[in-house]
Motif scaffolding. Structure first.
Motif, short mmCIF file in Angstrom:
data_model
loop_
_atom_site.label_atom_id
_atom_site.label_comp_id
_atom_site.label_asym_id
_atom_site.label_seq_id
_atom_site.Cartn_x
_atom_site.Cartn_y
_atom_site.Cartn_z
N HIS A 24 0.65 -1.14 -0.31
CA HIS A 24 0.21 0.00 0.42
C HIS A 24 1.00 0.97 0.18
O HIS A 24 0.27 2.13 -1.12
N ASN A 28 1.28 4.29 -2.94
CA ASN A 28 0.79 5.49 -2.56
C ASN A 28 2.55 6.83 -2.71
O ASN A 28 2.23 7.47 -2.60
N ARG A 31 7.19 7.62 1.39
CA ARG A 31 9.04 6.66 1.18
C ARG A 31 9.21 5.79 2.57
O ARG A 31 10.10 4.92 1.79
N ARG A 32 8.76 5.44 3.51
CA ARG A 32 7.90 4.42 4.52
C ARG A 32 6.81 4.76 5.20
O ARG A 32 6.49 6.02 4.50
N VAL A 34 5.44 5.02 8.72
CA VAL A 34 6.45 5.73 10.18
C VAL A 34 5.05 4.59 10.84
O VAL A 34 6.02 4.33 11.98
N GLY A 60 14.37 -3.62 6.43
CA GLY A 60 14.97 -3.28 5.57
C GLY A 60 13.83 -3.52 4.46
O GLY A 60 13.69 -3.54 2.64
N THR A 61 12.22 -3.18 4.49
CA THR A 61 11.44 -2.92 3.73
C THR A 61 10.51 -1.83 3.86
O THR A 61 11.79 -0.79 4.98
N GLY A 65 10.90 0.39 10.69
CA GLY A 65 11.39 1.07 12.01
C GLY A 65 10.19 1.83 12.08
O GLY A 65 9.98 2.66 13.36
N ALA A 66 8.51 1.60 11.82
CA ALA A 66 7.50 1.96 12.42
C ALA A 66 6.97 1.39 13.55
O ALA A 66 7.71 0.48 13.92
N GLU A 118 0.40 5.12 8.72
CA GLU A 118 0.89 6.37 8.25
C GLU A 118 1.88 6.59 7.46
O GLU A 118 2.92 5.63 8.25
N LEU A 119 1.77 7.05 6.16
CA LEU A 119 3.07 7.82 5.55
C LEU A 119 3.79 8.39 5.58
O LEU A 119 3.29 9.38 6.11
N GLU A 120 5.18 8.51 5.16
CA GLU A 120 5.76 9.49 5.21
C GLU A 120 6.17 9.55 3.85
O GLU A 120 6.15 8.91 2.97
N ALA A 121 5.97 10.73 3.74
CA ALA A 121 6.08 11.53 1.90
C ALA A 121 6.77 11.35 1.18
O ALA A 121 8.05 10.76 1.12
N ALA A 125 9.23 15.42 -2.23
CA ALA A 125 8.51 16.07 -1.13
C ALA A 125 8.96 16.44 0.20
O ALA A 125 8.61 17.43 0.99
N ALA A 126 10.00 15.80 1.17
CA ALA A 126 10.41 15.67 1.98
C ALA A 126 11.11 16.51 2.00
O ALA A 126 11.57 17.33 3.05
N HIS B 27 18.10 -9.73 5.40
CA HIS B 27 17.92 -8.81 6.18
C HIS B 27 18.46 -8.79 7.27
O HIS B 27 18.25 -9.89 7.95
N GLY B 46 10.71 0.28 16.83
CA GLY B 46 11.08 0.65 15.79
C GLY B 46 11.69 2.12 16.29
O GLY B 46 11.36 2.96 15.30
N GLN B 59 6.93 15.11 5.79
CA GLN B 59 5.40 14.62 6.22
C GLN B 59 5.12 13.48 5.83
O GLN B 59 5.73 12.62 5.71
N ASN B 61 1.20 10.99 6.18
CA ASN B 61 -0.19 10.77 5.91
C ASN B 61 -0.46 9.80 6.46
O ASN B 61 0.01 9.13 6.16
#
Lengths: 141, 307
Positions: A24, A28, A31-32, A34, A60-61, A65-66, A118-121, A125-126, B27, B46, B59, B61
């Protein structure tokens, strides 16, 4: 040996979660990832052990770190006799706590759902955001 | 596992051949996982160097998903089911703890049915091809899946095993799952039914101790009944426990050794095949009716055109 070679039950589920969330995120253009929120029914039997499997599975995905949030969903069953949703006295005691009628129909407690991420753009954008003021960046969202 | 196709559990072998995706999945497990307890009572992973999440740095979302975590397995399972449906074949997924007698019963079953039905077997074990060899000795084709450390078969592995087996039309595909009463129950393989086997040596309280396997099965086989005089196993208590979890579960008591109850089990298998064939027949009849109606409509159009 990679952690992906270990396919115990919980790790398989953690791997599937990471794959799904990463797919997903990639769709979208993120970058990663969150943060990840999941709903796990008590009958899934893995609950918090998912925390222990999540980090190695995510290495590695895009999910590396999420933060993982697990919402535990309690058990409830439908009693046809009382025509009501009930909470059994114990897990796997599929009888109505009030009338004793068998209640195999589980209303909640079997969920194993990725609810949100929750996604980091994207990088572009970042980097735009990094050069900008943090407050401006939030209002730009 | 690979994000594209689900391949890549490097230790999985189908008939001894390592089943690996063409991608790298290494990994490094370089350091211990760190758990952080936060004020909300949840433990969060994490927070390592790569896991910084600082507001304003970049950013972010929120994306709502609401999708089953095992949806990928379910997708493979549906593909297996569709493939079997097209063939008019029926798959049965045999689940039990190690040593409940799955292979012995399967060998007996194959010997009784092989003159009449096309059958093939997918054998799942962590290691060795012993079981597939025992099956092949009956003359029935078998593929061995070795899962290495894996504790269950998944639908993707079974799909690859079916590629190897190429089940004939109207056949029965037996899937002997890894000996494990816990994990296999959560994984749909595309089978028509799960069958849980519980030997009397294991104790009559297993359905309440390991309920998932019994909740997911259409049939419980109480096996090794020849041992009943030697063990404390209350058959009716066992059935009551199982029906508390799954009121619709069917039960057959049998012994592959003495043959007691095996006819009933073989009859159940044949019954499932008949259901599958009847369903296929109805589908075909419905399709034939639609084709006939389309031909009639075509003829009518041509008549009008000719007139």
């Amino acid at each position: 040996m990679s952690c992906k070679d270990v396919t115990m039950h919980e790790l398989t589920i953690a791997n599937s979660l990471v794959e799904l969330a990463s797919a997903h995120a990639a769709e979208n253009g993120a970058r990663r990832v969150v943060a990840i929120s999941v709903r796990m029914g008590v009958l899934c039997g893995i609950g918090r052990s998912l925390y222990f499997c999540f980090e190695p599975a995510s290495r590695g995905t895009l999910c590396d770190g999420a933060r993982l949030h697990i919402e535990e969903v309690p058990l409830s069953v439908r009693c046809e006799h009382c025509d009501e949703t009930k909470v059994p006295k114990a897990l796997y005691n599929f009888r109505c706590p009030d009338c004793g009628y068998p209640t195999p129909k589980v209303v909640s407690g079997r969920e194993m759902e990725l609810t949100s991420i929750e996604l980091e753009a994207t990088e572009a954008a970042a980097s735009f955001g990094a050069a900008d003021d943090a407050g401006t960046q939030r209002s730009a969202l | 596992m690979c994000k594209v196709c689900g391949c890549g559990d490097g230790e999985v072998r189908v008939d001894g051949k390592i089943h690996e995706s063409p991608h790298s999945h290494d990994h490094d497990l370089g350091h211990e996982a760190h758990i952080h307890h936060e004020h909300d009572g949840d433990m969060h992973f994490g927070h390592g160097p790569a896991g910084t999440h600082v507001g304003g740095v970049s950013q972010s979302n929120l994306l709502k998903i609401e999708e089953n975590i095992l949806s990928k397995n379910d997708g493979f399972a549906q593909a297996n089911r569709d493939r079997l449906d097209v063939l008019g074949a029926v798959a049965l997924n045999l689940v039990s703890s190690p040593g409940a007698g799955k292979t012995t019963l399967l060998v007996e079953t194959l010997n009784r049915l092989k003159q009449d039905f096309d059958m093939c077997v997918i054998e799942g074990d962590q290691e060795s091809a012993n079981d597939a060899d025992r099956i092949r000795a009956t003359g029935v084709r078998a593929v061995q899946i070795n899962t290495g450390r894996g504790c269950h078969l998944d639908a993707h592995m079974v799909g690859h095993a079916m590629d190897e087996l190429d089940p004939p039309g109207n056949s029965i595909v037996f899937i002997e799952n890894i000996g494990n009463l816990v994990c296999p129950s959560g994984f749909d393989l595309g089978e028509a039914s799960k069958v849980v086997i519980l030997s009397v040596a294991e104790g009559d309280d297993k359905p309440i101790k390991y309920p998932d396997a019994f909740a997911a099965a259409d049939l419980m086989l109480i096996s090794k009944t020849d041992l009943l005089p030697h063990v404390d196993f209350d058959v009716s208590a066992c059935i009551e426990h199982a029906r508390c979890i799954n009121p619709d579960i069917e039960v057959i008591e049998l012994s592959a050794k003495t043959g007691e109850g095996v006819d009933q089990w073989v009859g159940w298998v044949a019954g499932r095949r008949r259901e599958r064939l009847e369903s296929e027949q109805q589908d075909l009849q419905s399709r034939l009716s639609k084709i006939a109606a389309a031909i009639d409509a075509n003829d009518e159009l041509q008549r009008r055109h000719d007139a």
